[in-house]
Design a protein around this motif. Structure first.
Motif, PDB file in Angstrom:
ATOM      1  N   ASN A  23     -10.888 -18.210 -15.432  1.00 27.87           N
ATOM      2  CA  ASN A  23      -9.562 -18.816 -15.355  1.00 27.87           C
ATOM      3  C   ASN A  23      -9.589 -20.235 -15.912  1.00 27.87           C
ATOM      4  O   ASN A  23     -10.620 -20.717 -16.379  1.00 27.87           O
ATOM      5  CB  ASN A  23      -9.000 -18.736 -13.928  1.00 27.87           C
ATOM      6  CG  ASN A  23      -9.720 -19.642 -12.953  1.00 27.87           C
ATOM      7  OD1 ASN A  23     -10.508 -20.511 -13.319  1.00 27.87           O
ATOM      8  ND2 ASN A  23      -9.454 -19.446 -11.671  1.00 27.87           N
ATOM      9  N   PRO A  60     -13.296  -2.436 -15.643  1.00 26.29           N
ATOM     10  CA  PRO A  60     -13.829  -3.583 -14.912  1.00 26.29           C
ATOM     11  C   PRO A  60     -14.001  -4.740 -15.883  1.00 26.29           C
ATOM     12  O   PRO A  60     -14.149  -4.531 -17.092  1.00 26.29           O
ATOM     13  CB  PRO A  60     -15.177  -3.079 -14.400  1.00 26.29           C
ATOM     14  CG  PRO A  60     -15.561  -2.004 -15.351  1.00 26.29           C
ATOM     15  CD  PRO A  60     -14.285  -1.389 -15.849  1.00 26.29           C
ATOM     16  N   GLN A 107     -14.171 -14.765 -12.459  1.00 26.70           N
ATOM     17  CA  GLN A 107     -13.625 -13.787 -11.523  1.00 26.70           C
ATOM     18  C   GLN A 107     -13.975 -12.384 -11.995  1.00 26.70           C
ATOM     19  O   GLN A 107     -13.989 -12.112 -13.197  1.00 26.70           O
ATOM     20  CB  GLN A 107     -12.107 -13.951 -11.430  1.00 26.70           C
ATOM     21  CG  GLN A 107     -11.722 -15.326 -10.926  1.00 26.70           C
ATOM     22  CD  GLN A 107     -10.232 -15.578 -11.002  1.00 26.70           C
ATOM     23  OE1 GLN A 107      -9.570 -15.213 -11.954  1.00 26.70           O
ATOM     24  NE2 GLN A 107      -9.707 -16.229  -9.976  1.00 26.70           N
ATOM     25  N   TYR A 125      -6.366  -3.883 -19.259  1.00 34.31           N
ATOM     26  CA  TYR A 125      -7.134  -4.628 -18.257  1.00 34.31           C
ATOM     27  C   TYR A 125      -7.146  -3.941 -16.900  1.00 34.31           C
ATOM     28  O   TYR A 125      -8.086  -4.107 -16.129  1.00 34.31           O
ATOM     29  CB  TYR A 125      -6.613  -6.071 -18.137  1.00 34.31           C
ATOM     30  CG  TYR A 125      -5.275  -6.204 -17.457  1.00 34.31           C
ATOM     31  CD1 TYR A 125      -5.183  -6.498 -16.101  1.00 34.31           C
ATOM     32  CD2 TYR A 125      -4.091  -6.040 -18.163  1.00 34.31           C
ATOM     33  CE1 TYR A 125      -3.959  -6.613 -15.475  1.00 34.31           C
ATOM     34  CE2 TYR A 125      -2.864  -6.161 -17.551  1.00 34.31           C
ATOM     35  CZ  TYR A 125      -2.809  -6.449 -16.210  1.00 34.31           C
ATOM     36  OH  TYR A 125      -1.590  -6.562 -15.592  1.00 34.31           O
ATOM     37  N   THR A 126      -6.132  -3.163 -16.599  1.00 37.69           N
ATOM     38  CA  THR A 126      -6.083  -2.432 -15.328  1.00 37.69           C
ATOM     39  C   THR A 126      -6.954  -1.188 -15.345  1.00 37.69           C
ATOM     40  O   THR A 126      -7.180  -0.580 -14.305  1.00 37.69           O
ATOM     41  CB  THR A 126      -4.642  -2.008 -15.029  1.00 37.69           C
ATOM     42  OG1 THR A 126      -4.149  -1.255 -16.153  1.00 37.69           O
ATOM     43  CG2 THR A 126      -3.750  -3.207 -14.777  1.00 37.69           C
ATOM     44  N   ALA A 168     -13.033  -8.388 -11.917  1.00 39.74           N
ATOM     45  CA  ALA A 168     -11.939  -7.449 -11.674  1.00 39.74           C
ATOM     46  C   ALA A 168     -12.502  -6.035 -11.715  1.00 39.74           C
ATOM     47  O   ALA A 168     -13.455  -5.751 -12.452  1.00 39.74           O
ATOM     48  CB  ALA A 168     -10.861  -7.600 -12.735  1.00 39.74           C
ATOM     49  N   GLU A 169     -11.928  -5.176 -10.932  1.00 42.60           N
ATOM     50  CA  GLU A 169     -12.336  -3.767 -10.908  1.00 42.60           C
ATOM     51  C   GLU A 169     -11.241  -2.914 -11.525  1.00 42.60           C
ATOM     52  O   GLU A 169     -10.081  -3.297 -11.566  1.00 42.60           O
ATOM     53  CB  GLU A 169     -12.605  -3.318  -9.465  1.00 42.60           C
ATOM     54  CG  GLU A 169     -13.767  -4.040  -8.804  1.00 42.60           C
ATOM     55  CD  GLU A 169     -15.104  -3.805  -9.489  1.00 42.60           C
ATOM     56  OE1 GLU A 169     -15.290  -2.738 -10.116  1.00 42.60           O
ATOM     57  OE2 GLU A 169     -15.968  -4.693  -9.404  1.00 42.60           O
ATOM     58  N   ARG A 170     -11.622  -1.752 -11.998  1.00 37.27           N
ATOM     59  CA  ARG A 170     -10.671  -0.795 -12.572  1.00 37.27           C
ATOM     60  C   ARG A 170      -9.715  -0.315 -11.483  1.00 37.27           C
ATOM     61  O   ARG A 170     -10.124   0.020 -10.383  1.00 37.27           O
ATOM     62  CB  ARG A 170     -11.470   0.388 -13.121  1.00 37.27           C
ATOM     63  CG  ARG A 170     -10.630   1.555 -13.540  1.00 37.27           C
ATOM     64  CD  ARG A 170     -11.461   2.775 -13.935  1.00 37.27           C
ATOM     65  NE  ARG A 170     -12.464   2.398 -14.904  1.00 37.27           N
ATOM     66  CZ  ARG A 170     -13.731   2.792 -14.845  1.00 37.27           C
ATOM     67  NH1 ARG A 170     -14.150   3.572 -13.886  1.00 37.27           N
ATOM     68  NH2 ARG A 170     -14.584   2.412 -15.761  1.00 37.27           N
ATOM     69  N   ALA A 171      -8.421  -0.323 -11.802  1.00 35.21           N
ATOM     70  CA  ALA A 171      -7.417   0.195 -10.872  1.00 35.21           C
ATOM     71  C   ALA A 171      -7.141   1.672 -11.137  1.00 35.21           C
ATOM     72  O   ALA A 171      -6.937   2.443 -10.208  1.00 35.21           O
ATOM     73  CB  ALA A 171      -6.125  -0.610 -10.992  1.00 35.21           C
ATOM     74  N   ASP A 207     -16.729 -16.564  -8.690  1.00 37.58           N
ATOM     75  CA  ASP A 207     -15.897 -17.384  -7.812  1.00 37.58           C
ATOM     76  C   ASP A 207     -16.393 -18.819  -7.663  1.00 37.58           C
ATOM     77  O   ASP A 207     -15.977 -19.525  -6.772  1.00 37.58           O
ATOM     78  CB  ASP A 207     -15.728 -16.731  -6.437  1.00 37.58           C
ATOM     79  CG  ASP A 207     -14.464 -17.211  -5.744  1.00 37.58           C
ATOM     80  OD1 ASP A 207     -13.500 -17.560  -6.452  1.00 37.58           O
ATOM     81  OD2 ASP A 207     -14.441 -17.268  -4.505  1.00 37.58           O
ATOM     82  N   TYR A 259     -13.486 -12.341 -15.953  1.00 38.34           N
ATOM     83  CA  TYR A 259     -12.476 -13.212 -16.534  1.00 38.34           C
ATOM     84  C   TYR A 259     -12.767 -14.637 -16.094  1.00 38.34           C
ATOM     85  O   TYR A 259     -13.242 -14.866 -14.984  1.00 38.34           O
ATOM     86  CB  TYR A 259     -11.068 -12.806 -16.069  1.00 38.34           C
ATOM     87  CG  TYR A 259     -10.716 -11.406 -16.468  1.00 38.34           C
ATOM     88  CD1 TYR A 259     -10.133 -11.153 -17.702  1.00 38.34           C
ATOM     89  CD2 TYR A 259     -10.991 -10.317 -15.642  1.00 38.34           C
ATOM     90  CE1 TYR A 259      -9.821  -9.860 -18.097  1.00 38.34           C
ATOM     91  CE2 TYR A 259     -10.680  -9.022 -16.040  1.00 38.34           C
ATOM     92  CZ  TYR A 259     -10.101  -8.797 -17.252  1.00 38.34           C
ATOM     93  OH  TYR A 259      -9.799  -7.520 -17.639  1.00 38.34           O
TER      94      TYR A 259
END
Length: 178
Positions: free
Chosen positions: A54, A49, A60, A45-46, A62-65, A113, A52
């Motif tokens: 909740n 992208p 939500q 998941y990290t 998320a972006e790639r770390a 959001d 998700y």
């Protein structure tokens, strides 16, 4: 079943898969990857992208770390390639096309959001959830037997193994003292 595709599934009873050909798509795989006949490494998941949802229904983004390691690919790319290989090509060629299809099919996924029902509590009616039935007298018990090993990433971690061992030793010390 002739073929089973496990999408990061490591928590199931592998014996129930019988002699099926097992394709494992995942990362840090343990039980599922061990049982698999074919492993297709995916990004954690990290490493990708994602969208998700909740527990309150809030979408939500998320972006790639960091980038995936080795030959790992994003899940959508694996399934797109697999679909082409099977002659049933999925109708998207990139993440933007996939998201457009998802949002077209499920508009709420484009409302980043936004918590459904947050503005209008009349939308959420708990009394309409579930169905009538008997309630057991059995006490609730946790499905988690070891907090430090609740997923494949944690089970692959040396640090989490040390935490688990320390917690187990502490519990045994307390039990011995009682």
């Amino acid at each position: 079943m002739d073929t089973v595709v496990l999408l990061g599934a490591d928590e199931i009873d592998m014996a129930k898969l019988g002699s099926a050909f097992v394709i494992y798509v995942g990362h840090h795989g343990d039980k599922g990857a061990q049982r698999a006949d074919l492993v297709l490494p995916s990004a954690a998941y990290t490493e990708k992208p994602g969208l998700y949802v909740n527990t309150e229904g809030r979408v939500q983004m998320a972006e790639r770390a960091v980038f995936p390691k080795g030959e790992a690919k994003e899940d959508w790319a694996i399934f797109r390639a697999l679909s082409a290989r099977l002659g049933k090509t999925l109708p998207y060629n990139d993440l933007n096309a996939l998201r457009a299809k998802l949002i077209g099919d499920h508009e709420i996924l484009g409302q980043i959001d936004h918590a459904p029902g947050a503005l209008n509590s009349a939308e959420f009616k708990p009394a309409e959830l579930g169905e009538a039935g008997d309630v057991s007298d059995a006490p609730f018990t946790s499905a988690v037997t070891d907090f430090y090993f609740t997923n494949s990433i944690a089970r692959a971690s040396k640090t989490m193994a040390e935490c688990s061992a320390a917690a187990t030793a502490a519990r045994q010390t307390l039990q011995a003292a009682e």
